[in-house]
Design a protein around this motif. Structure first.
Motif, PDB file in Angstrom:
ATOM      1  N   GLY A  26       0.821  -1.206   0.000  1.00 35.48           N
ATOM      2  CA  GLY A  26       0.000   0.000   0.000  1.00 35.48           C
ATOM      3  C   GLY A  26       0.852   1.252   0.000  1.00 35.48           C
ATOM      4  N   ARG A  27       0.268   2.318  -0.496  1.00 31.88           N
ATOM      5  CA  ARG A  27       0.946   3.610  -0.531  1.00 31.88           C
ATOM      6  C   ARG A  27      -0.009   4.678   0.000  1.00 31.88           C
ATOM      7  N   ILE A  28       0.464   5.414   0.983  1.00 29.83           N
ATOM      8  CA  ILE A  28      -0.292   6.528   1.550  1.00 29.83           C
ATOM      9  C   ILE A  28       0.541   7.776   1.349  1.00 29.83           C
ATOM     10  N   VAL A  29      -0.053   8.777   0.736  1.00 28.57           N
ATOM     11  CA  VAL A  29       0.630  10.052   0.535  1.00 28.57           C
ATOM     12  C   VAL A  29      -0.275  11.160   1.072  1.00 28.57           C
ATOM     13  N   ASN A  30       0.162  11.779   2.138  1.00 29.04           N
ATOM     14  CA  ASN A  30      -0.561  12.913   2.701  1.00 29.04           C
ATOM     15  C   ASN A  30      -0.024  14.196   2.096  1.00 29.04           C
ATOM     16  N   ILE A  31      -0.899  15.150   1.881  1.00 27.91           N
ATOM     17  CA  ILE A  31      -0.465  16.452   1.378  1.00 27.91           C
ATOM     18  C   ILE A  31      -0.449  17.412   2.564  1.00 27.91           C
ATOM     19  N   SER A  32       0.748  17.720   2.996  1.00 26.46           N
ATOM     20  CA  SER A  32       0.932  18.667   4.092  1.00 26.46           C
ATOM     21  C   SER A  32       1.230  20.031   3.484  1.00 26.46           C
ATOM     22  N   ALA A  65       5.169  -0.435   8.384  1.00 25.87           N
ATOM     23  CA  ALA A  65       6.357  -0.750   7.585  1.00 25.87           C
ATOM     24  C   ALA A  65       6.511  -2.236   7.306  1.00 25.87           C
ATOM     25  N   GLU A  66       6.167  -3.070   8.248  1.00 33.05           N
ATOM     26  CA  GLU A  66       6.342  -4.515   8.073  1.00 33.05           C
ATOM     27  C   GLU A  66       5.255  -5.144   7.201  1.00 33.05           C
ATOM     28  N   ASN A  67       4.299  -4.330   6.752  1.00 33.88           N
ATOM     29  CA  ASN A  67       3.200  -4.841   5.943  1.00 33.88           C
ATOM     30  C   ASN A  67       3.301  -4.421   4.481  1.00 33.88           C
ATOM     31  N   GLY A  68       4.453  -3.896   4.068  1.00 31.05           N
ATOM     32  CA  GLY A  68       4.617  -3.465   2.681  1.00 31.05           C
ATOM     33  C   GLY A  68       3.906  -2.162   2.367  1.00 31.05           C
ATOM     34  N   ILE A  69       3.586  -1.401   3.393  1.00 29.33           N
ATOM     35  CA  ILE A  69       2.873  -0.130   3.231  1.00 29.33           C
ATOM     36  C   ILE A  69       3.834   1.012   3.529  1.00 29.33           C
ATOM     37  N   THR A  70       3.802   2.017   2.685  1.00 36.62           N
ATOM     38  CA  THR A  70       4.583   3.219   2.950  1.00 36.62           C
ATOM     39  C   THR A  70       3.634   4.373   3.223  1.00 36.62           C
ATOM     40  N   ALA A 106       4.264  14.761  -9.968  1.00 33.92           N
ATOM     41  CA  ALA A 106       5.267  13.747 -10.306  1.00 33.92           C
ATOM     42  C   ALA A 106       5.819  13.086  -9.049  1.00 33.92           C
ATOM     43  N   LEU A 107       6.004  13.855  -7.998  1.00 30.47           N
ATOM     44  CA  LEU A 107       6.495  13.293  -6.742  1.00 30.47           C
ATOM     45  C   LEU A 107       5.473  12.333  -6.144  1.00 30.47           C
ATOM     46  N   VAL A 108       4.222  12.705  -6.145  1.00 34.75           N
ATOM     47  CA  VAL A 108       3.169  11.831  -5.632  1.00 34.75           C
ATOM     48  C   VAL A 108       3.126  10.537  -6.442  1.00 34.75           C
ATOM     49  N   ASP A 114       6.108   1.195  -7.153  1.00 38.06           N
ATOM     50  CA  ASP A 114       6.902   0.120  -6.550  1.00 38.06           C
ATOM     51  C   ASP A 114       8.309   0.590  -6.230  1.00 38.06           C
ATOM     52  N   GLU A 115       8.845   1.472  -7.052  1.00 40.80           N
ATOM     53  CA  GLU A 115      10.216   1.954  -6.874  1.00 40.80           C
ATOM     54  C   GLU A 115      10.406   2.706  -5.564  1.00 40.80           C
ATOM     55  N   ALA A 116       9.339   3.201  -4.974  1.00 45.70           N
ATOM     56  CA  ALA A 116       9.436   3.974  -3.731  1.00 45.70           C
ATOM     57  C   ALA A 116       9.182   3.107  -2.500  1.00 45.70           C
ATOM     58  N   GLY A 117       9.336   1.818  -2.639  1.00 46.96           N
ATOM     59  CA  GLY A 117       9.049   0.903  -1.546  1.00 46.96           C
ATOM     60  C   GLY A 117       9.860   1.116  -0.287  1.00 46.96           C
ATOM     61  N   SER A 118      11.031   1.704  -0.389  1.00 48.86           N
ATOM     62  CA  SER A 118      11.841   1.947   0.807  1.00 48.86           C
ATOM     63  C   SER A 118      11.798   3.404   1.256  1.00 48.86           C
ATOM     64  N   VAL A 119      10.933   4.190   0.647  1.00 48.60           N
ATOM     65  CA  VAL A 119      10.764   5.589   1.050  1.00 48.60           C
ATOM     66  C   VAL A 119       9.516   5.660   1.913  1.00 48.60           C
TER      67      VAL A 119
END
Length: 133
Positions: A26-32, A65-70, A106-108, A114-119
């Motif tokens: 999963g990917r979560i992106v908050n807009i601050s 983090a341990e669930n593949g979610i960023t 573009a950042l979002v 998948d490439e941002a899995g460690s970010v």
């Protein structure tokens, strides 16, 4: 202000995390905002909300983090609306960068890939170096 800037993000995250955990991704992106990183006079309530959103982002990143979610936060100086279009163009001109470089889409997109899995757990400014001063 709390409902718009903080509670809504919390409720969406709480709702979707079980589905992401089940999928193992999963990917979560908050807009601050840059006001989540630095304060400005006359904006105390807004700064408080955006700082809190970054805190939520970091806590969720650690908890999932341990669930593949960023979980990350993008912190733009401006959000592209009709109200601030001129300000975005003026800031781009002042910094000798293109209008497109002032945008966050573009950042979002990258953070959702998948490439941002460690970010994860990051609050990333998109501000033409403003918060680096």
């Amino acid at each position: 202000m709390v409902a718009i800037h903080l509670t809504s993000s919390f409720l969406l995250i709480r709702h979707f995390i079980p589905f992401m955990k089940k999928k193992g991704w999963g990917r979560i992106v908050n807009i601050s905002s840059i006001n989540g990183l630095i304060a400005m006079p006359g904006k105390a309530p807004y700064c408080f909300m955006k700082h809190a959103l970054i805190g939520l982002t970091k806590a969720v990143a650690l908890e999932t983090a341990e669930n593949g979610i960023t979980c990350n936060a993008v912190c733009p100086a401006y959000v592209e609306t009709e109200l601030v279009m001129k300000q975005i163009r003026d800031r781009a001109n002042q910094n000798n960068i293109s209008y497109e470089e002032m945008r966050v889409a573009a950042l979002v997109g990258f953070l959702c890939s998948d490439e941002a899995g460690s970010v994860t757990g990051c609050a990333i400014p998109v501000d033409a170096g403003y918060t680096a001063r």
